[in-house]
Design a protein around this motif. Sequence first.
Motif, PDB file in Angstrom:
ATOM      1  N   LEU A  24       0.832  -1.209   0.000  1.00  0.00           N
ATOM      2  CA  LEU A  24       0.000   0.000   0.000  1.00  0.00           C
ATOM      3  C   LEU A  24       0.866   1.257   0.000  1.00  0.00           C
ATOM      4  O   LEU A  24       0.494   2.281  -0.583  1.00  0.00           O
ATOM      5  CB  LEU A  24      -0.930  -0.026   1.212  1.00  0.00           C
ATOM      6  CG  LEU A  24      -1.998  -1.124   1.170  1.00  0.00           C
ATOM      7  CD1 LEU A  24      -2.616  -1.331   2.550  1.00  0.00           C
ATOM      8  CD2 LEU A  24      -3.079  -0.779   0.149  1.00  0.00           C
ATOM      9  N   ASN A  25       2.038   1.180   0.642  1.00  0.00           N
ATOM     10  CA  ASN A  25       2.989   2.291   0.631  1.00  0.00           C
ATOM     11  C   ASN A  25       3.521   2.511  -0.787  1.00  0.00           C
ATOM     12  O   ASN A  25       3.600   3.658  -1.272  1.00  0.00           O
ATOM     13  CB  ASN A  25       4.127   1.990   1.600  1.00  0.00           C
ATOM     14  CG  ASN A  25       5.014   3.196   1.884  1.00  0.00           C
ATOM     15  OD1 ASN A  25       4.940   4.224   1.218  1.00  0.00           O
ATOM     16  ND2 ASN A  25       5.874   3.051   2.881  1.00  0.00           N
ATOM     17  N   GLU A  26       3.895   1.424  -1.479  1.00  0.00           N
ATOM     18  CA  GLU A  26       4.371   1.567  -2.853  1.00  0.00           C
ATOM     19  C   GLU A  26       3.282   2.167  -3.749  1.00  0.00           C
ATOM     20  O   GLU A  26       3.549   3.017  -4.593  1.00  0.00           O
ATOM     21  CB  GLU A  26       4.834   0.220  -3.404  1.00  0.00           C
ATOM     22  CG  GLU A  26       6.135  -0.282  -2.831  1.00  0.00           C
ATOM     23  CD  GLU A  26       7.279   0.692  -3.022  1.00  0.00           C
ATOM     24  OE1 GLU A  26       7.320   1.397  -4.058  1.00  0.00           O
ATOM     25  OE2 GLU A  26       8.146   0.770  -2.139  1.00  0.00           O
ATOM     26  N   SER A  27       2.068   1.717  -3.577  1.00  0.00           N
ATOM     27  CA  SER A  27       0.960   2.280  -4.340  1.00  0.00           C
ATOM     28  C   SER A  27       0.779   3.762  -4.037  1.00  0.00           C
ATOM     29  O   SER A  27       0.510   4.560  -4.943  1.00  0.00           O
ATOM     30  CB  SER A  27      -0.325   1.518  -4.010  1.00  0.00           C
ATOM     31  OG  SER A  27      -1.458   2.185  -4.532  1.00  0.00           O
ATOM     32  N   THR A  28       0.960   4.138  -2.769  1.00  0.00           N
ATOM     33  CA  THR A  28       0.842   5.560  -2.405  1.00  0.00           C
ATOM     34  C   THR A  28       1.827   6.402  -3.207  1.00  0.00           C
ATOM     35  O   THR A  28       1.483   7.474  -3.707  1.00  0.00           O
ATOM     36  CB  THR A  28       1.093   5.733  -0.893  1.00  0.00           C
ATOM     37  OG1 THR A  28       0.044   5.075  -0.170  1.00  0.00           O
ATOM     38  CG2 THR A  28       1.140   7.203  -0.505  1.00  0.00           C
ATOM     39  N   GLY A  29       3.069   5.921  -3.346  1.00  0.00           N
ATOM     40  CA  GLY A  29       4.036   6.649  -4.156  1.00  0.00           C
ATOM     41  C   GLY A  29       3.567   6.803  -5.589  1.00  0.00           C
ATOM     42  O   GLY A  29       3.675   7.883  -6.182  1.00  0.00           O
ATOM     43  N   ASP A  30       3.023   5.731  -6.172  1.00  0.00           N
ATOM     44  CA  ASP A  30       2.530   5.801  -7.552  1.00  0.00           C
ATOM     45  C   ASP A  30       1.387   6.795  -7.680  1.00  0.00           C
ATOM     46  O   ASP A  30       1.286   7.543  -8.659  1.00  0.00           O
ATOM     47  CB  ASP A  30       2.061   4.419  -8.013  1.00  0.00           C
ATOM     48  CG  ASP A  30       3.212   3.433  -8.183  1.00  0.00           C
ATOM     49  OD1 ASP A  30       4.380   3.863  -8.173  1.00  0.00           O
ATOM     50  OD2 ASP A  30       2.926   2.224  -8.325  1.00  0.00           O
TER      51      ASP A  30
END
Length: 544
Positions: A356-362
Amino acid sequence: MRRLSALGTAAIAAGLAVAMSAPATGATTRAASAPPSPTPSPQAAAASADRLVASGPERLHRSPKDTIVRRGVTRGAGGLQYVAYERTYAGLPVVGGDFVVATDASGRVLSTSVAQNRTLSVSTTPKLTAERAAAIARGRLAKVTGVSQPRLTVLAEGSGRLVYETVVDGSYRQRPSRLHVLVDAASGKVVQQWDEVQDADDDRSYYHGGSQNPTSINSTQSGTTYTMRDSTRPGISCANQSGTVYSGTDDVWGNASGTNLETACVDAMRAAAAESDMVRAWLERNGLNGNGSGWPMRVGLNQANAFWNGSYANFGRNNAGTRQATPTDVVAHELGHGIFQTTPGGSSGGNEKGGLNESTGDIFGALTEWYLREPRVGEQFSGTTALINYDPPDYLVGEEVDLVGSGPIRDMTNPSAKGHPNCYSSSVPSMEVHAAAGVQNHWFYLLAEGSNANDAANGRPNSPTCNGATVTGVGVQKAGRIFMETLNLKTSTWTHSLARRASLQAVLNLVVVGKATCTDFTRTRDAWNAVNVPAAANEPTTCS
């Protein structure tokens, strides 16, 4: 600077493309500092300033048709606080009608700063048409790329002058310009103009205009030395791998080469500034970290990667060594990890939270691209055949840098196109975090654009749904606001289902304050259903 206690002391490395080793971090020794200034109370400052305004002092020159609106409280040195106000006249914005009330840390009023010198009394019926005002404003630039809709405004000049304010985008002598033009609504005379691009520098970026169309970044001057520290956005700077901020004796940076590190910093500074402006303008967040500031960046990492280490973002280059990893979405992605870190619940947690953190960056990368809205294709410039490079808005990740030679790293519109899941399943929580980003990425795209945007040429293609349903979007700006308020409800144990529940509660909170509607609630839930994320216990089921 006050930080959320949930952050802890460990630095968490979050990379862009594939799992990597984090740079070692550890505790640092802090030098003894001077006694702290008194702790300001923004609430007390606002209350005191509001009482002053309500008392109607003559120095504010308030007319019966004025409406005064408080815009915010800014901290100063030694506990000083500045409460900013704007005014409207008969419902129209007033240029020059703003003022500031200064207080001490406890909220005691110290002084006022008021530019307006007379009470307004002016007709608000124009004699000139808006179309004519736009044509007059357009004539102020040699090359025009866009003209805003003229807006009736009152200029606080004498007892007031009714004007049209028009913003003209373009260039002058090959320098970018964003010119505000005030045209008298009775005579058609240009009475004022100002350029948002102040003394535009010949800064050569790679991703924001290339060699044929210089861009401009904010720097800081001290004596005869300029440094790559943003003078208007605290905390944002760009340095080499040792942490030394780039400096020079002039204010001209980069050479537009994909291998030049100073050019990489121009790109990074431009993207960080845009993201900072976006979170303020679109998401109503006080700077990237929520406390009015941003973070440092470094370039020159000798690997095909970029990462956030809990304190700063670090950027490498592509596998081919031809481009630095500093396009808009990559820079905003890494700084987006900082946003995730500085919202409740922090960034520590399990593997599912990492996805979910990686998605937040995207998501922050996409939001920043859509906020900037740079041109989609190169254009011929000054009779040459050279193309101007830009990073236009879309929902692809890292497509401009071509990090590993296979185009975009991820595709938010159809994650499966890059081998990542479109739909939630029991395997997602334990999946490699960059791949697991696909589910929330897909949700965000469906929330923003829907399943049938039908505009692939402009970065908004149709998108499959996991349940076969047709989903209607709410628009990228509102989707960003819903996501930001979802992050503000984040907990340390963050899962896809908890994110779903929090997003629905976030919409209800936004409905209460007039920033969303019950239709947005339904569309948010529809988007989660379309990526098969199961409902959480006790999640809201109706917009009430």
